[in-house]
Enzyme design. Structure first.
Site, PDB file in Angstrom:
ATOM      1  CG  PHE A 190      14.900 -26.410 -21.157  1.00  0.00           C
ATOM      2  CD1 PHE A 190      14.996 -26.070 -19.819  1.00  0.00           C
ATOM      3  CD2 PHE A 190      14.835 -25.399 -22.094  1.00  0.00           C
ATOM      4  CE1 PHE A 190      15.021 -24.748 -19.418  1.00  0.00           C
ATOM      5  CE2 PHE A 190      14.852 -24.064 -21.708  1.00  0.00           C
ATOM      6  CZ  PHE A 190      14.949 -23.739 -20.369  1.00  0.00           C
ATOM      7  CB  ALA A 258      12.542 -14.941 -13.643  1.00  0.00           C
ATOM      8  CD  GLU A 274      19.110 -14.368 -12.947  1.00  0.00           C
ATOM      9  OE1 GLU A 274      18.964 -13.432 -13.768  1.00  0.00           O
ATOM     10  OE2 GLU A 274      19.693 -15.421 -13.224  1.00  0.00           O
ATOM     11  CD  GLU A 278      16.524 -11.225 -15.675  1.00  0.00           C
ATOM     12  OE1 GLU A 278      15.490 -10.572 -15.392  1.00  0.00           O
ATOM     13  OE2 GLU A 278      16.505 -12.410 -16.036  1.00  0.00           O
ATOM     14  N   GLY A 297       1.180 -30.778 -13.911  1.00  0.00           N
ATOM     15  CA  GLY A 297       0.726 -31.883 -14.739  1.00  0.00           C
ATOM     16  C   GLY A 297       1.756 -32.360 -15.735  1.00  0.00           C
ATOM     17  CD  GLU A 325      23.595 -15.355 -18.120  1.00  0.00           C
ATOM     18  OE1 GLU A 325      22.359 -15.160 -17.997  1.00  0.00           O
ATOM     19  OE2 GLU A 325      24.326 -15.655 -17.164  1.00  0.00           O
ATOM     20  CD  GLU A 327      20.061 -12.258 -19.148  1.00  0.00           C
ATOM     21  OE1 GLU A 327      19.576 -13.109 -18.395  1.00  0.00           O
ATOM     22  OE2 GLU A 327      20.696 -11.261 -18.741  1.00  0.00           O
TER      23      GLU A 327
END
Length: 371
Positions: A190, A258, A274, A278, A297, A325, A327
């Site tokens: 990120f 998601a 997905e 998933e 914001g 991944e 998961e």
């Protein structure tokens, strides 16, 4: 260094983003005995020896050390190496350098087209290159390659962004909200940015310069699987970092399916992918529930949300997700009213799950009538 390019770097805009500014001179040139082929559709150009073929390209002249270092990172992160080649130009033959693909890589079928690529992919490619070279220090080859999928996903999120209708809210001009300064971004997967902004005020005039910080995420597809015949939904349980960092004693959350919308992928395709990855669920129809910023914001995260109509015959919880991944997921099929009870009790504490449950509640009669 004089460099022959045959693919996306023939685009002057992308070359400027990679090299760090407009390159002084580009001379049309041809490389005999090579063809340029597509990889992954028309996305990536791949050069390979081909008898009787000629690769069309440009020679960028007198690249300096800084430009070469940036090009080395952009190409070298994916195993491309500099080789010496002889090209033909209008002024005669020249010996120049060229980035060639790694040994063992296989070309696609057909011919790669710069015009087709520029129409669909130039703008996000420039955005991705701009992000790559915004880091200080620049990442290593290995780090850049690892970061690249998220860099591309963020670039395509920016490329995909379009203003929603503005019937009540202010309709701005470009100068009404400006980023006037920026610090070096942080993060590898990120991205976190600190910027200086000024914006138009409702009372007229401009605000003072404000220091603001933001989390630069990606677009995501969010799907709540729903069986309208059985009146059942499917929720995903997994451990989440955000609640843990907030000191929540139980960071295992109940959520919809998601995932990130990958570069060059549509939100609808991501939603269907997905659901299979998933939850092992095949969705027969996607109902668009809305698209929105999650926390405008301080975050660029933007969710495309859907209700995925499907069959949910399962009665017991089961495991899902992809091992590669990392998961670790548990899937909970349950009656719709049971899910609403979890929403009322606060056990479902994620915004997208609450939103999609209430969306189904509003549209249930229509969904069940069409089943």
């Amino acid at each position: 260094m004089d460099l022959f390019v045959y693919g996306t770097l023939r685009s002057q805009k992308l070359m400027a983003a990679v090299a760090g500014g407009t390159v002084r001179c580009a001379v049309p040139a041809e490389l005999s005995g090579y063809g340029v082929f597509p990889v992954d559709g028309n996305v990536v150009p791949f050069i390979a020896p081909q008898s009787g073929a000629t690769a069309q390209g440009l020679v960028y002249e007198d690249l300096d050390d800084q430009q070469i270092a940036r090009l080395d990172l952009y190409e070298g992160a994916f195993g491309y190496r500099v080789a010496t080649v002889d090209v033909a130009t209008a002024a005669g033959p020249r010996t120049v350098q060229c980035y060639l693909p790694p040994d063992g890589a296989a070309p696609g079928v057909g011919a790669w087209s710069l015009d087709v690529w520029e129409a669909d992919h130039l703008a996000p490619a420039v955005l991705a290159a701009t992000e790559l070279f915004s880091y200080d220090p620049l990442p290593s080859f290995a780090a850049a390659r690892g970061m690249w999928p998220m860099i591309e996903a963020r670039a395509w999120s920016k490329h995909r962004a379009k203003a929603a209708p503005a019937t009540r809210r202010f309709v701005p001009e470009p100068a009404d909200f400006q980023i006037t300064g920026a610090r070096t971004p942080q993060g590898r997967f990120f991205r976190f940015e600190s910027v200086d902004v000024r914006h138009r005020k409702f009372t007229g005039g401009q605000s003072d310069v404000l220091v603001r910080e933001g989390f630069i995420g990606t677009d995501a597809a969010v799907v709540l699987p729903y069986d309208p015949v059985r009146d059942k939904v499917l929720l995903v349980e997994q451990a989440r970092l955000g609640p843990r960092l907030r000191h929540d004693a139980n960071p295992w959350m109940l959520e919809p399916v998601a995932g990130i919308v990958d570069a060059r992928e549509t939100p609808q395709a991501a939603a269907l992918r997905e659901c299979k990855e998933e939850a092992g669920v095949v969705v027969t129809r996607l109902e668009e529930a809305g698209a929105f910023y999650v926390s405008p914001g301080a975050s660029t995260d933007y969710f495309y949300t859907y209700v995925g109509l499907c069959d949910l015959p399962q009665t017991e919880a089961y495991l899902g997700g992809l091992d590669d991944e990392a998961e670790d997921l548990r899937l909970h099929p349950m009656a719709f009213d049971d899910a609403l009870a979890l929403a009322d009790s606060g056990e479902i504490a994620t915004g997208p799950a609450l939103f999609l449950l209430y969306w189904i509640l509003r549209h249930k009669a229509r969904l069940q009538g069409a089943a």
